[in-house]
Design a protein around this motif. Structure first.
Motif, short mmCIF file in Angstrom:
data_model
loop_
_atom_site.label_atom_id
_atom_site.label_comp_id
_atom_site.label_asym_id
_atom_site.label_seq_id
_atom_site.Cartn_x
_atom_site.Cartn_y
_atom_site.Cartn_z
N PHE A 195 41.41 -77.38 47.82
CA PHE A 195 42.04 -75.92 47.42
C PHE A 195 43.69 -76.76 46.37
CE2 PHE A 195 43.85 -72.44 46.21
CZ PHE A 195 43.09 -71.95 45.18
N ARG A 196 44.49 -77.82 47.14
CA ARG A 196 45.13 -78.35 46.62
C ARG A 196 45.47 -78.66 45.42
NH1 ARG A 196 47.53 -76.66 52.29
NH2 ARG A 196 47.47 -79.41 52.23
N ALA A 197 44.45 -79.49 46.12
CA ALA A 197 44.23 -81.06 44.57
C ALA A 197 43.60 -79.77 43.68
CB ALA A 197 43.63 -82.05 44.95
N LYS A 198 42.40 -79.68 44.07
CA LYS A 198 42.50 -78.98 42.47
C LYS A 198 43.04 -78.10 41.23
CE LYS A 198 37.81 -78.55 44.24
NZ LYS A 198 37.01 -76.86 45.24
N VAL A 199 44.02 -77.33 42.24
CA VAL A 199 45.19 -76.61 42.02
C VAL A 199 46.20 -77.96 40.82
CG1 VAL A 199 47.13 -75.46 41.45
CG2 VAL A 199 45.22 -74.44 43.15
N ALA A 200 46.12 -78.93 41.40
CA ALA A 200 47.23 -79.48 40.66
C ALA A 200 46.65 -80.43 40.12
CB ALA A 200 47.69 -80.63 42.07
N ASP A 201 44.77 -80.18 39.58
CA ASP A 201 45.13 -81.35 38.86
C ASP A 201 44.55 -79.67 37.55
OD1 ASP A 201 43.60 -83.68 38.71
OD2 ASP A 201 41.99 -82.95 40.19
N ALA A 202 43.93 -78.44 37.83
CA ALA A 202 43.86 -77.84 36.57
C ALA A 202 45.21 -77.60 35.81
CB ALA A 202 43.99 -76.28 36.98
N ILE A 203 46.60 -77.38 36.68
CA ILE A 203 47.98 -78.06 36.22
C ILE A 203 48.33 -79.22 35.55
CG2 ILE A 203 50.55 -78.08 36.57
CD1 ILE A 203 49.66 -75.07 39.23
#
Ligand SMILES: [Zn+2]
Length: 227
Positions: A195-203
């Protein structure tokens, strides 16, 4: 400049199962830095371990590094446990959209610039952000759009608040409340590296979109201008 919120004695908000904002913000910051680097950006941190750094010093560090963007990472807390999703803020010179969030994030400010620093330096520090508000709003909109897509939230817009950590930044600067640590479901998600990687991708997608728009407007100006 990636700025994981809080640290050291300042734990920030706490989830119902005990997850601390300072720990989740650091892990998200590391994920964001990794994704930015993979996309060809250079990422630096205000903190890369469990250290407390006064709010004023965070923008100063970004200025000293000559950073192009300042991205402060936090987790939201609300009395309503169902509150969910991300909120992206840029600096307000007056009142904020959410006073409770402002009070929580402005704790641990440390010393404001005073005439003990040189007078010029203190003026530059205190409202350096004023010259960058339009670009900060554009950056906030770009990141909010990507985080809304990730959370399946359509209409959430950006917010403005008098966050001290943003005031001294002499570059476009935003504060991202990545998720609600007070929401048990989001607290669980925050513990998940995927999930943190998905957030980082979005940012990171938001950052790329921001720069793509900026370059586009430069090109248009060049074509339309004399010579
Ligand atoms: Zn925070």
């Amino acid at each position: 400049m990636v700025d994981p919120g809080h640290g050291g004695d300042d734990g920030g908000a706490k989830g119902p199962r005990g997850l601390k904002e300072k720990a989740a913000a650091l892990e998200i910051g590391q994920a964001v830095a990794a994704k930015l680097e993979a996309a060809g950006f250079e990422a630096v941190f205000t903190r890369d371990d469990d250290t407390f750094i006064p709010l004023w010093d965070r923008a100063r560090a970004a200025n000293a590094q000559g950073a192009d963007l300042f991205i402060s990472l936090h987790l939201n807390a609300a009395r309503t446990r169902a509150a969910r999703g991300s909120e992206v803020y840029f600096l307000s010179l007056g009142k904020g959209d959410d006073d409770e969030v402002v009070a929580a994030e402005n704790a641990g400010a440390g010393t404001a610039p005073t005439s003990a620093d040189s007078v010029v330096a203190s003026i530059l520090d205190d409202l350096a952000q004023k010259a960058f508000l339009q670009d900060s709003e554009r950056l906030a909109v770009a990141i909010q759009g990507q985080l809304n897509r990730l959370a399946g939230i359509k209409e959430r817009g950006v917010k403005q608040a008098p966050f001290i950590v943003l005031r001294g930044a002499a570059m476009p600067a935003v504060l991202v409340e990545v998720a609600f640590i007070s929401n048990p479901k989001e607290e669980e998600k925050l513990k998940d590296a995927a999930f943190r990687a998905k957030v980082a991708d979005a940012i990171t997608r938001g950052v790329r979109r921001y720069f793509a728009q900026a370059n586009g407007s430069v090109r248009r100006r060049t074509v339309a201008g004399p010579g």
